[in-house]
Design an enzyme around this catalytic site. Structure first.
Site, PDB file in Angstrom:
ATOM      1  CG  ASP A   1      -1.646   1.245   1.471  1.00 24.03           C
ATOM      2  OD1 ASP A   1      -2.398   1.641   0.567  1.00 24.03           O
ATOM      3  OD2 ASP A   1      -1.455   1.863   2.535  1.00 24.03           O
TER       4      ASP A   1
ATOM      5  N   GLY B   1      -5.352   2.290  -3.470  1.00 22.03           N
ATOM      6  CA  GLY B   1      -6.656   2.770  -3.898  1.00 22.03           C
ATOM      7  C   GLY B   1      -6.543   3.878  -4.923  1.00 22.03           C
TER       8      GLY B   1
ATOM      9  CG  ASN C   1      -7.784   0.617   1.262  1.00 27.07           C
ATOM     10  OD1 ASN C   1      -7.127   0.700   2.296  1.00 27.07           O
ATOM     11  ND2 ASN C   1      -7.508   1.337   0.197  1.00 27.07           N
TER      12      ASN C   1
END
Length: 258
Positions: free
Chosen positions: A8, A44, A211
């Site tokens: 991430d 994301g 997420n």
């Protein structure tokens, strides 16, 4: 043996305090590549909105929470868009029920209906470029891959009820990433490793937000950052230090990956 590591970005590779990769993280990424271990982003963000990784190189990208995956920066190997009917339902809801700030993320662009204090607060925190403003209706029928929707957790159930083919994932109370049902960073990992011929047990993933939970559970080794919330930590195999306290380097050394 680990052959691929997925990261991430915000709160994992990049500090919320400095908006940069810590020096130890840059060194860790370089060591992985020197050992021949492939390094991937799982975010994301849209590829064009990744503005905080400097000159660091990656072997591929899981973007838009698994809805758009690339080998390198140019070869699209998977994409999954939100059905047009759900986009139309969202627009009707905004027109007839209640309006809220919302960004529509297309394959090659992003735009937003309007901005309020929540939007400014989030984008400033991320050092994220503010999308151009435009009405939601009238995008020429382009496919939409994700919504950045600024509604509170208390409003989530009501709003998501009009988007039957979507689901919301959240790492901040200000907004939710709304993606097509079945999209996740875990799915993105599967698409990437299938392309490169890597087994799931040979993967490792790092994350700090809601997420990221699916990929932390899915990867061979899931690592939660020390700055992650308790729910994210519970989804991981291991909890390392925070992004600002050499968390990436320390975890890779703990598992003797570098």
């Amino acid at each position: 043996m680990i052959k691929a590591v997925f990261f991430d970005i915000d709160g994992t590779l990049v500090s919320f305090k400095t908006h940069k990769l810590p020096d130890s993280t840059v060194r860790a990424l370089d060591l992985l590549r020197e050992k021949g271990i492939k390094v991937f982003i799982a975010t994301g963000r849209q590829l064009q909105s990744i503005n905080n990784l400097g000159t660091q190189e990656f072997d591929g990208y899981v973007t838009l929470n698994g809805g758009y995956c690339l080998a390198g920066k140019d070869k699209v190997i998977y994409k999954h868009n939100i059905p047009a009917g759900d986009i139309e339902a969202l627009i009707r809801y905004q027109e007839n029920e209640e309006a809220f700030p919302c960004a529509l993320v297309e394959e090659d662009g992003i735009y937003q209906n309007y901005v309020d204090d929540s939007v400014r607060q989030l984008y400033d925190m991320l050092d994220f470029p503010h999308p151009p403003l435009r009405p939601l209706r009238g995008n020429g029928g382009k496919e939409v891959y994700q919504l950045i929707a600024f509604f509170s957790p208390g409003h989530e159930e009501r709003i998501m009820s009009v988007l039957p083919h979507c689901e919301a994932t959240r790492w901040n109370p200000l907004f939710a990433d709304v993606v097509p049902r079945g999209s996740s960073k875990a799915v993105g990992i599967d698409k990437i490793i299938e392309y490169y011929g890597i087994s799931l047990h040979e993967t490792m993933a790092f994350g700090d937000g809601g997420n990221d939970m699916a990929m932390l559970r899915h990867a061979g080794i899931g690592v939660a950052m020390g700055n992650a919330g308790d729910e994210v930590k519970e989804a991981a195999d291991y909890v390392t230090d925070s992004v600002d306290d050499d968390g990436v380097m320390n975890a890779l050394r703990h598992f003797d990956v570098i």
